[in-house]
Scaffold this motif. Structure first.
Motif, PDB file in Angstrom:
ATOM      1  N   PHE A 263     -15.339  25.898  65.267  1.00 50.70           N
ATOM      2  CA  PHE A 263     -15.188  25.934  63.808  1.00 50.70           C
ATOM      3  C   PHE A 263     -14.519  24.644  63.320  1.00 50.70           C
ATOM      4  O   PHE A 263     -13.517  24.216  63.892  1.00 50.70           O
ATOM      5  CB  PHE A 263     -14.309  27.116  63.380  1.00 50.70           C
ATOM      6  N   GLN A 264     -15.080  24.072  62.248  1.00 54.00           N
ATOM      7  CA  GLN A 264     -14.458  22.897  61.638  1.00 54.00           C
ATOM      8  C   GLN A 264     -13.608  23.321  60.457  1.00 54.00           C
ATOM      9  O   GLN A 264     -13.835  24.375  59.867  1.00 54.00           O
ATOM     10  CB  GLN A 264     -15.538  21.933  61.144  1.00 54.00           C
ATOM     11  N   VAL A 265     -12.634  22.477  60.094  1.00 55.48           N
ATOM     12  CA  VAL A 265     -11.782  22.770  58.938  1.00 55.48           C
ATOM     13  C   VAL A 265     -12.437  22.205  57.682  1.00 55.48           C
ATOM     14  O   VAL A 265     -12.841  21.043  57.649  1.00 55.48           O
ATOM     15  CB  VAL A 265     -10.378  22.156  59.125  1.00 55.48           C
ATOM     16  N   TYR A 266     -12.585  23.038  56.677  1.00 53.92           N
ATOM     17  CA  TYR A 266     -13.154  22.610  55.389  1.00 53.92           C
ATOM     18  C   TYR A 266     -12.097  22.842  54.319  1.00 53.92           C
ATOM     19  O   TYR A 266     -11.588  23.954  54.176  1.00 53.92           O
ATOM     20  CB  TYR A 266     -14.406  23.434  55.082  1.00 53.92           C
ATOM     21  N   ARG A 267     -11.749  21.776  53.594  1.00 51.49           N
ATOM     22  CA  ARG A 267     -10.715  21.925  52.565  1.00 51.49           C
ATOM     23  C   ARG A 267     -11.354  21.989  51.195  1.00 51.49           C
ATOM     24  O   ARG A 267     -12.281  21.255  50.906  1.00 51.49           O
ATOM     25  CB  ARG A 267      -9.716  20.766  52.619  1.00 51.49           C
ATOM     26  N   SER A 268     -10.821  22.870  50.382  1.00 52.52           N
ATOM     27  CA  SER A 268     -11.435  23.106  49.082  1.00 52.52           C
ATOM     28  C   SER A 268     -10.349  23.094  48.025  1.00 52.52           C
ATOM     29  O   SER A 268      -9.160  23.191  48.331  1.00 52.52           O
ATOM     30  CB  SER A 268     -12.158  24.457  49.161  1.00 52.52           C
ATOM     31  N   ARG A 269     -10.761  22.981  46.769  1.00 54.47           N
ATOM     32  CA  ARG A 269      -9.798  22.763  45.684  1.00 54.47           C
ATOM     33  C   ARG A 269      -8.901  23.972  45.403  1.00 54.47           C
ATOM     34  O   ARG A 269      -9.300  25.110  45.656  1.00 54.47           O
ATOM     35  CB  ARG A 269     -10.554  22.390  44.410  1.00 54.47           C
TER      36      ARG A 269
ATOM     37  N   GLY B 113     -14.124  28.615  48.381  1.00 57.07           N
ATOM     38  CA  GLY B 113     -14.538  27.505  49.251  1.00 57.07           C
ATOM     39  C   GLY B 113     -15.814  27.815  50.008  1.00 57.07           C
ATOM     40  O   GLY B 113     -16.574  26.914  50.369  1.00 57.07           O
ATOM     41  N   GLN B 114     -16.092  29.111  50.239  1.00 55.57           N
ATOM     42  CA  GLN B 114     -17.362  29.495  50.909  1.00 55.57           C
ATOM     43  C   GLN B 114     -18.557  28.953  50.130  1.00 55.57           C
ATOM     44  O   GLN B 114     -19.507  28.435  50.709  1.00 55.57           O
ATOM     45  CB  GLN B 114     -17.498  31.021  50.973  1.00 55.57           C
ATOM     46  N   ILE B 115     -18.500  29.131  48.792  1.00 55.91           N
ATOM     47  CA  ILE B 115     -19.632  28.698  47.956  1.00 55.91           C
ATOM     48  C   ILE B 115     -19.755  27.168  47.979  1.00 55.91           C
ATOM     49  O   ILE B 115     -20.840  26.616  48.162  1.00 55.91           O
ATOM     50  CB  ILE B 115     -19.461  29.182  46.495  1.00 55.91           C
ATOM     51  N   HIS B 116     -18.597  26.472  47.815  1.00 52.54           N
ATOM     52  CA  HIS B 116     -18.628  25.005  47.852  1.00 52.54           C
ATOM     53  C   HIS B 116     -19.232  24.517  49.166  1.00 52.54           C
ATOM     54  O   HIS B 116     -20.075  23.623  49.190  1.00 52.54           O
ATOM     55  CB  HIS B 116     -17.209  24.433  47.715  1.00 52.54           C
TER      56      HIS B 116
ATOM     57  N   ILE C 231     -17.103  27.310  59.794  1.00 51.72           N
ATOM     58  CA  ILE C 231     -15.912  26.621  59.277  1.00 51.72           C
ATOM     59  C   ILE C 231     -14.738  27.594  59.083  1.00 51.72           C
ATOM     60  O   ILE C 231     -14.937  28.808  58.945  1.00 51.72           O
ATOM     61  CB  ILE C 231     -16.189  25.957  57.898  1.00 51.72           C
ATOM     62  N   ILE C 232     -13.535  27.035  59.078  1.00 47.43           N
ATOM     63  CA  ILE C 232     -12.387  27.760  58.541  1.00 47.43           C
ATOM     64  C   ILE C 232     -11.895  26.977  57.323  1.00 47.43           C
ATOM     65  O   ILE C 232     -12.037  25.752  57.262  1.00 47.43           O
ATOM     66  CB  ILE C 232     -11.248  27.964  59.566  1.00 47.43           C
ATOM     67  N   LEU C 233     -11.374  27.712  56.333  1.00 44.66           N
ATOM     68  CA  LEU C 233     -10.961  27.090  55.075  1.00 44.66           C
ATOM     69  C   LEU C 233      -9.505  27.466  54.811  1.00 44.66           C
ATOM     70  O   LEU C 233      -9.237  28.549  54.298  1.00 44.66           O
ATOM     71  CB  LEU C 233     -11.833  27.577  53.915  1.00 44.66           C
ATOM     72  N   PRO C 234      -8.578  26.614  55.193  1.00 46.98           N
ATOM     73  CA  PRO C 234      -7.165  26.934  54.966  1.00 46.98           C
ATOM     74  C   PRO C 234      -6.702  26.419  53.606  1.00 46.98           C
ATOM     75  O   PRO C 234      -7.312  25.504  53.054  1.00 46.98           O
ATOM     76  CB  PRO C 234      -6.461  26.141  56.068  1.00 46.98           C
ATOM     77  N   GLY C 235      -5.645  27.000  53.091  1.00 48.58           N
ATOM     78  CA  GLY C 235      -5.073  26.418  51.880  1.00 48.58           C
ATOM     79  C   GLY C 235      -4.248  27.394  51.079  1.00 48.58           C
ATOM     80  O   GLY C 235      -4.187  28.592  51.346  1.00 48.58           O
TER      81      GLY C 235
END
Ligand code: DAH
Length: 353
Positions: free
Chosen positions: A126-132, A181-184, A202-206
């Motif tokens: 899994f890659q890290v994806y950062r979102s707003r 962030g899933q949609i982005h 992906i994983i989306l932390p924040g």
């Protein structure tokens, strides 16, 4: 004349000892080596002396001049040295005193947990994806299958940034979860290849924000780690296998997990995942409130409407998603009983990690 020179020399040398600072030293120099000093006047008088007297007097006068200059240089150096010694004595520096320690910072306990979570999912691809952090209502709710006025919004009281009337049904807000962030992420992947979009893992932390009553169990700001896998032939079995393995890697190889049916608008079916209480081993204790189980995350198969909103054809693609709270997981790992410690900036708490 020679006698006179001897006296000049003696008098000058004697008075040099009384010059104890720079100003007195300069006065001495003017008086004894200056243009109108007795010595210099003697040089002026040389011309008027008898020829046979001149060499002896001249030589002696030069000797006296050199002697006075040498004495001046030596005395001036001695004064300078004395001044340095005095200053060193006055401004004593004790090099044996211990230094002031430089305080070392350390990772916040949430970041320690986040790093462990990243490492585990990285090993699983899994890659890290950062979102707003500032979202629109559309991304935070509507595209995730929360229609306007849907009661599921009740669970996520929001901080709106504009009044909502300026943007109609699409006001800005601080994201209440990492799920938008899933949609982005899906839309970004679809843009790469609209006909046959690549799989997502992906994983989306924040940070997330909710208008909550702050208590020992809930804060108005907290982290989440979202996960999303989309591809062909992804099943609920993949979800269970991945998340059970994640729990074993984080909490220990012997830890068992279970899935309970639940509801989220953006997954179908939805589940809550519990792990066997690692404090009592499932027997029941105050940490697990005597149930033997600890809830650690929500998950489910990505809802077809959400897949479509992300640009993936739900007839060809499936996927699973999950969301967890790293502060909550840190609380379980370290038996922390009050979530408010995480943002209280109390070093007595932070220094323990
Ligand atoms: N977004 C949910 C929340 O904040 C957590 C969650 C549950 C995320 C299930 C997911 C999921 O992706 O499948 O309450």
């Amino acid at each position: 004349m020679l006698e006179e020179l001897n006296q000049i020399e003696q008098a000058a040398l004697a008075s040099l000892d009384t010059a104890q600072d720079e100003a007195a030293l300069q006065r001495w120099k003017v008086a004894h080596l200056g243009r109108s000093s007795p010595l210099m006047l003697t040089f002026d008088k040389l011309g008027s002396l008898a020829k046979e007297e001149r060499p002896a007097i001249g030589r002696r006068a030069n000797q006296v001049k050199q002697a006075l200059e040498a004495a001046f240089a030596a005395h001036s150096a001695a004064l300078e040295q004395a001044a340095i010694t005095r200053a060193l004595g006055a401004e004593r520096l004790d090099v044996t005193l211990p230094g002031r320690p430089v305080l070392l910072g350390r990772l916040h306990p949430t970041n320690c947990t986040l790093r462990r979570i990243y490492a585990i999912f990285a090993e699983m691809g899994f890659q890290v994806y950062r979102s707003r952090e500032v979202e629109t209502d559309e991304y935070n709710f509507q595209l995730l299958n929360f229609p306007p006025h849907h009661p599921a919004r009740e669970m996520q009281d929001s901080y709106y940034i504009d009044s909502g009337t300026a943007r109609g049904d699409n006001p800005l807000l601080l994201r209440t979860h990492t799920s938008p962030g899933q949609i982005h992420a899906m839309r970004q992947m679809v843009a790469l290849n609209p006909q046959d979009p690549p799989p997502v893992r992906i994983i989306l932390p924040g940070m997330c924000f909710r208008y909550e009553q702050i208590t020992a169990r809930s804060e108005m700001q907290f982290n989440q780690v979202e996960g999303l896998a989309v591809g062909k032939d992804i099943t609920f079995g993949d979800l269970k296998g991945t998340l059970s393995d994640f729990a074993r890697r984080l909490f220990g190889q012997q830890v068992r997990s279970r899935f309970r049916a639940s509801h989220f608008p953006f997954t179908e079916p939805s589940a809550e995942m519990d792990i066997e209480c690692f404090v009592c081993g499932g027997a029941g204790c105050p940490v697990c409130k005597r149930t033997g189980w600890l809830e650690i995350l929500g998950c489910g198969m990505v809802h077809p409407i959400v897949l479509r909103n992300g640009g993936y054809d739900p007839l060809r693609y499936t996927g699973y998603a999950f969301g967890m709270g790293p502060e909550r997981i840190t609380m379980l790992l370290h038996r922390i009983e009050d979530i408010r410690y995480f943002w209280a900036n109390d070093l007595r708490f932070l220094e323990q990690f």
